[in-house]
Design an enzyme around this catalytic site. Structure first.
Site, PDB file in Angstrom:
ATOM      1  N   HIS A 185       7.061  -6.893 -17.965  1.00 62.22           N
ATOM      2  CA  HIS A 185       6.400  -7.059 -16.969  1.00 62.22           C
ATOM      3  C   HIS A 185       6.986  -6.977 -15.722  1.00 62.22           C
ATOM      4  CE1 HIS A 185       3.443  -8.771 -13.940  1.00 62.22           C
ATOM      5  NE2 HIS A 185       2.438  -8.273 -14.800  1.00 62.22           N
ATOM      6  N   GLU A 187       6.979  -8.616 -12.792  1.00 65.73           N
ATOM      7  CA  GLU A 187       7.320 -10.073 -12.385  1.00 65.73           C
ATOM      8  C   GLU A 187       8.327 -10.747 -13.072  1.00 65.73           C
ATOM      9  OE1 GLU A 187       5.456 -14.410 -12.159  1.00 65.73           O
ATOM     10  OE2 GLU A 187       4.071 -12.652 -11.828  1.00 65.73           O
ATOM     11  N   THR A 250       3.601 -15.940 -13.665  1.00 66.24           N
ATOM     12  CA  THR A 250       2.639 -16.728 -13.130  1.00 66.24           C
ATOM     13  C   THR A 250       1.186 -16.441 -13.497  1.00 66.24           C
ATOM     14  OG1 THR A 250       2.497 -15.371 -10.845  1.00 66.24           O
ATOM     15  CG2 THR A 250       4.060 -17.151 -10.845  1.00 66.24           C
ATOM     16  N   CYS A 288       0.661 -20.658 -11.086  1.00 67.03           N
ATOM     17  CA  CYS A 288       0.082 -20.352 -10.030  1.00 67.03           C
ATOM     18  C   CYS A 288      -1.390 -20.969  -9.875  1.00 67.03           C
ATOM     19  CB  CYS A 288      -0.137 -18.709 -10.086  1.00 67.03           C
ATOM     20  SG  CYS A 288      -1.253 -18.063  -8.756  1.00 67.03           S
ATOM     21  N   SER A 317      -2.929  -5.237 -16.144  1.00 71.95           N
ATOM     22  CA  SER A 317      -2.931  -6.704 -15.257  1.00 71.95           C
ATOM     23  C   SER A 317      -3.039  -7.963 -16.295  1.00 71.95           C
ATOM     24  CB  SER A 317      -4.230  -6.649 -14.482  1.00 71.95           C
ATOM     25  OG  SER A 317      -4.507  -8.114 -13.949  1.00 71.95           O
ATOM     26  N   SER A 318      -1.777  -8.732 -16.208  1.00 77.60           N
ATOM     27  CA  SER A 318      -1.631  -9.873 -17.220  1.00 77.60           C
ATOM     28  C   SER A 318      -2.839 -10.453 -17.069  1.00 77.60           C
ATOM     29  CB  SER A 318      -0.267 -10.269 -17.059  1.00 77.60           C
ATOM     30  OG  SER A 318      -0.119 -11.220 -17.877  1.00 77.60           O
ATOM     31  N   SER A 379      -6.280  -8.999  -8.709  1.00 76.69           N
ATOM     32  CA  SER A 379      -6.040  -7.831  -8.230  1.00 76.69           C
ATOM     33  C   SER A 379      -7.063  -7.092  -8.038  1.00 76.69           C
ATOM     34  CB  SER A 379      -4.967  -7.077  -8.961  1.00 76.69           C
ATOM     35  OG  SER A 379      -3.821  -7.684  -9.179  1.00 76.69           O
TER      36      SER A 379
END
EC number: 1.17.7.4
Length: 406
Positions: A185, A187, A250, A288, A317-318, A379
Site C-alpha cells: 500500500h 501509505e 492509518t 486516524c 481502498s483499504s 475517499s
C-alpha cells in the site's frame, strides 16, 4: 539517511508547498459541483434515513470524504489554478477513488507511469510541478524530485505525517518499527521509508507469528521466508525484535491495530518483565480519527435490522475494505461497489466480495420491503453515494412494477 533533517530542509525550500495557494474560493464551486450532493445532505438532516416506496435507506452517521481527503483534493485543484500552463504530475492516485482521479486527468494532471510495479520518473523535468497524494510519498521519491528541481505540492494527510514522526522516533531510539499495514500500500511504503529497521504485519495472525518467534517458538528460515519483502534490508529477527515500537497504516481496522499493540506489549512483558518493559516496547497512538469514526458508525449501523448493506469506495481502498469486513462479520448480505454504474442493467450488480475478484450477482434486490444500509469510504464523494442511491431506488421501483404485473 537523516529523514528528519531532509524534511526540515525540504519544508524550507521555495519550491515546496503543503498549505495550498490561497485559492480556496476560486475552486469551491468546482469542488461542490463535482463532489457534493443536496440529496445526501437532506438525508443527513433527516436522521440519516430516506424512505421511498418499498425501500428504506439507512446511511451510516459518518461516511465519505474525510478532512484529509477534502484537503488533498482541494489543494490539487488549487495547484492547477496556480499553475495554469505548467506541466503537473502526481506520484500516485490522489486518493483511492476512480471518479476523483478521472477528474484530475480531465484537468491535464499526469500520473507517473508504472512499469512492472516500478514508477518511471524519467519524464519529469526541472520546473515541473509534482503533487504528492494524500497517502504521501517515499522519502526517496521526495529526494529525487527535490534534486531534479521540481515544484513539490505536498497533500499528505497530517495523520499520515504523524505516523512518520512515530517511526522516526522509533529509529532515533533504536527500536524496530512494527507497522500494521498492507506491505504494498502506498501509505505503508511511504511510512517504512521513514523508518529505520522495520517489519510490516498484515493482521493479528502475522503479529502472533512474530510474537511466537520473540518467545523462542519459531524457525528462523521459515520466519524470513514468510516476511520476505515485508522487512527493512538486512533484517535479522534474532537481533531486531528485542526493542519494538508499533505503528500502523492509518486506514487499517482500528480494533485489530489495538489488538496487535496489546499482543506485542504482553509478549515483551513476558519476555523481559515489567521492570524493563519500557526499554523494549513503545506505546503508540497513530489511529486516524476519521477512520475510527467511520468504523464506529459502521458498527452502529450493522446493529440495526438490515436486509442488505452497500459499501461504496475504490476497490484498492483499504479503509473501504475494512468497512466491508464489518458487514460480513455480522452476516449481513453486502456488496462492495466503486461506482453507481456497477448496478444494472436489470436486477444485477457487479461487486467485489472480500478477497475475491469482481463478480456479477443476479438477482440483486429481493422482492418486498427493504432496509438497505449504505456507507462509503473516506475517499468517496457524496455525489457518488447519491448516484448509487438513485440506481437502487430505480431498480426497486422497476422490481415492484414487475411484481405487480406478474
Amino acid at each position: 539517511m537523516d529523514t528528519r533533517a531532509f524534511k526540515r530542509s525540504l519544508h524550507h525550500s521555495e519550491r515546496y508547498n503543503r498549505r495550498g495557494f490561497g485559492r480556496a474560493e476560486e475552486v469551491a464551486g468546482s469542488l461542490e459541483q463535482a463532489y457534493q450532493s443536496e440529496l445526501i445532505q437532506s438525508i443527513r438532516e433527516n436522521g440519516y434515513e430516506l424512505r421511498e416506496g418499498r425501500v428504506t435507506i439507512r446511511l451510516a452517521e459518518a461516511f465519505g470524504f474525510c478532512w484529509g481527503v477534502e484537503r488533498a483534493v482541494a489543494i490539487a485543484y488549487e495547484t492547477r489554478r496556480h499553475y495554469p500552463t505548467e506541466r503537473i504530475w502526481i506520484t500516485n492516485e490522489i486518493i483511492h477513488n476512480p471518479s476523483v482521479n478521472a477528474h484530475l486527468v480531465e484537468m491535464n494532471v499526469l500520473f507517473i507511469p508504472v512499469e512492472e510495479g516500478v514508477k518511471d520518473f524519467s519524464g519529469v523535468e526541472s520546473g515541473d510541478v509534482v503533487i504528492l497524494p494524500a497517502f504521501g510519498a517515499t522519502v526517496q521519491e521526495m529526494q529525487l524530485l527535490n534534486e531534479r528541481g521540481c515544484h513539490i505540492v505536498d497533500t499528505t494527510c497530517p495523520w499520515v505525517s504523524k505516523v512518520w514522526n512515530s517511526v522516526e522516533r522509533h529509529k532515533k531510539n533504536s527500536f524496530t518499527s512494527v507497522i500494521h499495514g498492507k506491505v504494498k500500500h502506498e501509505e505503508t511504503l511511504a511510512t517504512s521509508s521513514f523508518a529505520g529497521t522495520y517489519l510490516v504485519v498484515l493482521d493479528l495472525e502475522e503479529a502472533q507469528l512474530v510474537c511466537d518467534y520473540i518467545l523462542g517458538n519459531g524457525n528462523r528460515e521459515a520466519f524470513l521466508k514468510r516476511f520476505a519483502g515485508a522487512t527493512s534490508p538486512g533484517f535479522d529477527p534474532d537481533r531486531d525484535l528485542s526493542r519494538i515500537g508499533v505503528a500502523n497504516q492509518t486506514t487499517m481496522l482500528k480494533s485489530e491495530t489495538e489488538d496487535i499493540g496489546r499482543l506485542f506489549e504482553r509478549t515483551l512483558l513476558r519476555r523481559y518483565g515489567p521492570t524493563d518493559l519500557n526499554d523494549h516496547f513503545l506505546a503508540f497512538n497513530t489511529i486516524c480519527d476519521a477512520t475510527q469514526e467511520r468504523q464506529d458508525a459502521m458498527f452502529s449501523l450493522v446493529d440495526e435490522p438490515l436486509d442488505l448493506m452497500v459499501v461504496i469506495g475504490g476497490y484498492n481502498s483499504s479503509n473501504t475494505t475494512h468497512l466491508q469486513e464489518i458487514a460480513v462479520s455480522r452476516g449481513i448480505p453486502s456488496v462492495h461497489i466503486d461506482a453507481p454504474e456497477r448496478i444494472g442493467p436489470g436486477n444485477a450488480v457487479e461487486h467485489k466480495p472480500l478477497g475475491q475478484d469482481l463478480e456479477r450477482l443476479e438477482p440483486f434486490l429481493p422482492e418486498g420491503d427493504l432496509r438497505i444500509g449504505i456507507t462509503s469510504g473516506a475517499s468517496t464523494p457524496d455525489r457518488v453515494v447519491e448516484g448509487v442511491i438513485d440506481r437502487l431506488l430505480q431498480l426497486a421501483e422497476a422490481g415492484q412494477i414487475a411484481a405487480e404485473i406478474a
